[in-house]
Write an enzyme that holds these catalytic residues in place. Structure first.
Site, PDB file in Angstrom:
ATOM      1  CG  HIS A 233      -8.406   9.299   2.512  1.00  0.00           C
ATOM      2  ND1 HIS A 233      -9.650   8.802   2.801  1.00  0.00           N
ATOM      3  CD2 HIS A 233      -7.799   8.354   1.747  1.00  0.00           C
ATOM      4  CE1 HIS A 233      -9.796   7.604   2.228  1.00  0.00           C
ATOM      5  NE2 HIS A 233      -8.681   7.310   1.610  1.00  0.00           N
ATOM      6  CG  ASP A 234      -4.511  16.229   5.023  1.00  0.00           C
ATOM      7  OD1 ASP A 234      -5.435  17.012   4.718  1.00  0.00           O
ATOM      8  OD2 ASP A 234      -3.464  16.611   5.585  1.00  0.00           O
TER       9      ASP A 234
ATOM     10  CD  GLU B 177     -10.973  17.535   3.023  1.00  0.00           C
ATOM     11  OE1 GLU B 177     -10.187  16.614   3.307  1.00  0.00           O
ATOM     12  OE2 GLU B 177     -10.586  18.655   2.647  1.00  0.00           O
TER      13      GLU B 177
ATOM     14  CG  ASP C 195       5.195  -8.046   4.583  1.00  0.00           C
ATOM     15  OD1 ASP C 195       4.229  -7.661   3.898  1.00  0.00           O
ATOM     16  OD2 ASP C 195       5.081  -8.935   5.444  1.00  0.00           O
TER      17      ASP C 195
ATOM     18  CB  VAL D 178      -9.154  16.087  -0.372  1.00  0.00           C
ATOM     19  CG1 VAL D 178     -10.341  17.046  -0.433  1.00  0.00           C
ATOM     20  CG2 VAL D 178      -9.558  14.702  -0.869  1.00  0.00           C
TER      21      VAL D 178
ATOM     22  N   GLY E 186      -4.663  19.291  -0.937  1.00  0.00           N
ATOM     23  CA  GLY E 186      -3.262  19.236  -0.511  1.00  0.00           C
ATOM     24  C   GLY E 186      -3.119  18.803   0.936  1.00  0.00           C
TER      25      GLY E 186
ATOM     26  CB  SER F 169       1.687 -10.435   5.798  1.00  0.00           C
ATOM     27  OG  SER F 169       2.641  -9.452   6.033  1.00  0.00           O
TER      28      SER F 169
ATOM     29  CG  HIS G 144      -4.000  -1.007   0.013  1.00  0.00           C
ATOM     30  ND1 HIS G 144      -4.701  -0.980  -1.164  1.00  0.00           N
ATOM     31  CD2 HIS G 144      -4.323   0.155   0.647  1.00  0.00           C
ATOM     32  CE1 HIS G 144      -5.427   0.136  -1.245  1.00  0.00           C
ATOM     33  NE2 HIS G 144      -5.205   0.844  -0.161  1.00  0.00           N
ATOM     34  CB  THR G 145       2.003  -4.006   2.878  1.00  0.00           C
ATOM     35  OG1 THR G 145       2.595  -5.017   3.682  1.00  0.00           O
ATOM     36  CG2 THR G 145       2.525  -2.660   3.357  1.00  0.00           C
TER      37      THR G 145
ATOM     38  CG  ASN H 135     -12.413  11.114   4.178  1.00  0.00           C
ATOM     39  OD1 ASN H 135     -11.543  10.333   3.782  1.00  0.00           O
ATOM     40  ND2 ASN H 135     -12.475  12.373   3.790  1.00  0.00           N
TER      41      ASN H 135
ATOM     42  NE  ARG I 221      -9.028   4.393   3.463  1.00  0.00           N
ATOM     43  CZ  ARG I 221     -10.287   4.413   3.920  1.00  0.00           C
ATOM     44  NH1 ARG I 221     -10.519   4.269   5.221  1.00  0.00           N
ATOM     45  NH2 ARG I 221     -11.293   4.570   3.088  1.00  0.00           N
TER      46      ARG I 221
ATOM     47  CG  ASP J 174      -5.319  21.482   3.629  1.00  0.00           C
ATOM     48  OD1 ASP J 174      -5.670  20.284   3.768  1.00  0.00           O
ATOM     49  OD2 ASP J 174      -6.087  22.367   3.217  1.00  0.00           O
TER      50      ASP J 174
HETATM   51  C1  HEM Z   1      -4.456   3.740  -5.465  1.00  0.00           C
HETATM   52  C2  HEM Z   1      -5.651   4.040  -5.104  1.00  0.00           C
HETATM   53  C3  HEM Z   1      -6.258   3.588  -3.804  1.00  0.00           C
HETATM   54  C4  HEM Z   1      -7.482   3.057  -3.651  1.00  0.00           C
HETATM   55  C5  HEM Z   1      -8.505   2.810  -4.729  1.00  0.00           C
HETATM   56  C6  HEM Z   1      -7.636   2.748  -2.248  1.00  0.00           C
HETATM   57  C7  HEM Z   1      -8.766   2.213  -1.699  1.00  0.00           C
HETATM   58  C8  HEM Z   1      -8.881   1.779  -0.395  1.00  0.00           C
HETATM   59  C9  HEM Z   1     -10.045   1.184   0.170  1.00  0.00           C
HETATM   60  C10 HEM Z   1     -11.372   0.964  -0.545  1.00  0.00           C
HETATM   61  C11 HEM Z   1      -9.755   0.851   1.438  1.00  0.00           C
HETATM   62  C12 HEM Z   1     -10.684   0.193   2.456  1.00  0.00           C
HETATM   63  C13 HEM Z   1     -11.416   1.268   3.228  1.00  0.00           C
HETATM   64  C14 HEM Z   1     -12.404   0.725   4.212  1.00  0.00           C
HETATM   65  O1  HEM Z   1     -13.168  -0.176   3.872  1.00  0.00           O
HETATM   66  O2  HEM Z   1     -12.398   1.199   5.360  1.00  0.00           O
HETATM   67  C15 HEM Z   1      -8.403   1.248   1.691  1.00  0.00           C
HETATM   68  C16 HEM Z   1      -7.735   1.061   2.874  1.00  0.00           C
HETATM   69  C17 HEM Z   1      -6.459   1.504   3.106  1.00  0.00           C
HETATM   70  N1  HEM Z   1      -5.713   2.290   2.269  1.00  0.00           N
HETATM   71 FE1  HEM Z   1      -6.086   2.655   0.336  1.00  0.00          FE
HETATM   72  N2  HEM Z   1      -6.506   3.090  -1.590  1.00  0.00           N
HETATM   73  C18 HEM Z   1      -5.638   3.624  -2.494  1.00  0.00           C
HETATM   74  C19 HEM Z   1      -4.403   4.144  -2.226  1.00  0.00           C
HETATM   75  C20 HEM Z   1      -3.834   4.208  -0.984  1.00  0.00           C
HETATM   76  C21 HEM Z   1      -2.624   4.920  -0.661  1.00  0.00           C
HETATM   77  C22 HEM Z   1      -1.848   5.783  -1.633  1.00  0.00           C
HETATM   78  C23 HEM Z   1      -2.377   4.695   0.649  1.00  0.00           C
HETATM   79  C24 HEM Z   1      -1.242   5.209   1.498  1.00  0.00           C
HETATM   80  C25 HEM Z   1      -0.037   5.401   1.074  1.00  0.00           C
HETATM   81  C26 HEM Z   1      -3.423   3.839   1.143  1.00  0.00           C
HETATM   82  C27 HEM Z   1      -3.496   3.328   2.408  1.00  0.00           C
HETATM   83  C28 HEM Z   1      -4.524   2.545   2.883  1.00  0.00           C
HETATM   84  C29 HEM Z   1      -4.493   1.873   4.170  1.00  0.00           C
HETATM   85  C30 HEM Z   1      -3.316   1.865   5.131  1.00  0.00           C
HETATM   86  C31 HEM Z   1      -5.714   1.236   4.307  1.00  0.00           C
HETATM   87  C32 HEM Z   1      -6.201   0.435   5.519  1.00  0.00           C
HETATM   88  C33 HEM Z   1      -6.958   1.376   6.437  1.00  0.00           C
HETATM   89  C34 HEM Z   1      -7.349   0.774   7.747  1.00  0.00           C
HETATM   90  O3  HEM Z   1      -7.077  -0.395   8.018  1.00  0.00           O
HETATM   91  O4  HEM Z   1      -7.936   1.526   8.558  1.00  0.00           O
HETATM   92  N3  HEM Z   1      -4.302   3.582   0.135  1.00  0.00           N
HETATM   93  N4  HEM Z   1      -7.898   1.816   0.564  1.00  0.00           N
END
Ligand code: HEM
Length: 331
Positions: free
Chosen positions: A75-76, A94, A256, A79, A81, A251, A196-197, A100, A71, A83
């Site tokens: 986020h890097d 940030e 997966d 925002v 690019g 999971s 989010h898997t 963040n 994640r 970097d």
């Molecule tokens: C498509 C738009 C996206 C939205 C709206 C979104 C939103 C979120 C939100 C709200 C969370 C929970 C944050 C928290 O409560 O701490 C989250 C977690 C996460 N996001 Fe996204 N996300 C998006 C795209 C992505 C992308 C592109 C990736 C990576 C390729 C990603 C990877 C993750 C991961 C791995 C988590 C779990 C973080 C953790 O367990 O510490 N997300 N995301």
């Protein structure tokens, strides 16, 4: 009477100068090193193995570092690019922006940086370390490996006010628009959201959806009715907003297609995830990734491809940036 025109040579010379300067800059940019596979070569021949070993030890110490760093890389890149601006510490950096505050794993990147400064001082950027670490953590959770192009420079600017990331209640139209602004298409959106898997979300981020969706007094009707009490039990209305729930029920630690399958059965936790199934443009992509529709898409290889694209968003080269000594501060 004839009109008197005052000819000012600047009117001609200034535009000419601007055109020449722009052409020269464009030509100079052609010669700047671009991120590429094998960029460090003998300047830091063991960069990949150093990052890998730091990632491994931190994964086994705390598997939550894997989603944390994946994640963080997203986020890097979104925002300013890719970097490393998300890594900079400071009063209005940030890192202090709301999305963040729940990032985790900064220590992992700093640990790799410390080791790399010993092995090859002032050579490897923090932005590159983050890109490599994200890949290596994905591999450890069962995901694909891909070659990460290297050679990004670290930025010198990090402002909370620049953080404008996709949000958990964004519609598909808004998510598409945000990804398109980074040259990522609708398939990239679906495939990358399926990151989010692995990982979890804080109850405070999505709880309304399960109790009082858009002030209706009821849960979001697109949620599977059997899923509602399950999440309500994990995130009681007046419970701890920081308690965390798997984004991929059943999971969460495993890379997966189960997250995509959960969407199919109304078991998406975030609204921004569930709409990827209810929306007629993104659903066929989910179906192809699940092998329910021709032509099939292989989630692992598509994820690798989209991550590769994401890792090259607005990268800095040449005089744009620097190689930081520590990842939390500019030199
Ligand atoms: C498509 C738009 C996206 C939205 C709206 C979104 C939103 C979120 C939100 C709200 C969370 C929970 C944050 C928290 O409560 O701490 C989250 C977690 C996460 N996001 Fe996204 N996300 C998006 C795209 C992505 C992308 C592109 C990736 C990576 C390729 C990603 C990877 C993750 C991961 C791995 C988590 C779990 C973080 C953790 O367990 O510490 N997300 N995301």
């Amino acid at each position: 009477m004839g009109r008197v025109t005052n000819f000012n040579p600047l009117c001609v010379l200034l535009p000419l100068f601007i055109v020449l300067a722009a052409t020269a800059t464009a030509q100079a940019n052609l010669f700047l090193p671009r991120p590429r596979i094998g960029y460090y070569g003998s300047a830091c021949w063991n960069v990949e193995s150093i990052v890998r070993s730091v990632v491994r030890s931190n994964y086994f110490a705390n598997p939550a570092n894997a989603p944390g760093i994946l994640r963080m890389h997203f986020h890097d890149c979104f925002v300013r690019g890719c970097d490393g601006s998300v890594l900079l510490d400071g009063p209005n950096s940030e890192r202090t922006a709301i999305p963040n505050l729940s990032l985790r794993g900064f220590n992992v990147i700093e640990e790799a940086k410390t080791q790399l400064e010993i092995a090859c001082p002032r050579t490897v950027s923090c932005a590159d370390i983050l890109a490599l670490a994200a890949r290596d953590f994905v591999v450890l959770t069962g995901g694909p490996w891909w070659a990460v192009p290297l050679g990004r420079l670290d930025g010198r600017v990090s402002l909370a006010s620049d953080v404008d990331l996709p949000g958990p209640t964004d519609s598909v139209a808004v998510q598409k628009q945000r990804f398109a602004a980074k040259n990522l298409n609708t398939q990239d959106l679906v495939v990358l959201a399926a990151g989010h898997t692995i990982g979890t979300a804080g109850c405070g981020v999505f709880r309304n959806r399960f109790f009082n969706y858009n002030n209706t007094g009821s849960p979001d009707p697109t949620i599977n009715p059997s899923f509602v009490p399950q999440i309500q039990a994990q995130c009681p209305l007046n419970g701890n907003a920081a308690a965390r729930v798997a984004l991929d029920t059943g999971s969460e630690g495993q890379f997966d297609t189960s997250y995509l399958n959960n969407l199919r059965f109304g078991r998406g936790v975030l609204e921004s995830d569930q709409v990827l199934w209810t929306n007629p443009e993104t659903r066929p992509i989910v179906e192809r990734l699940l092998g329910l529709r021709f032509p099939f898409l292989l989630f692992g290889s598509e994820f690798a491809r989209s991550m590769y694209k994401m890792s090259l968003i607005e990268v800095k080269t040449g005089l744009d940036g620097e190689i930081r000594r520590v990842c939390s501060a500019v030199n």
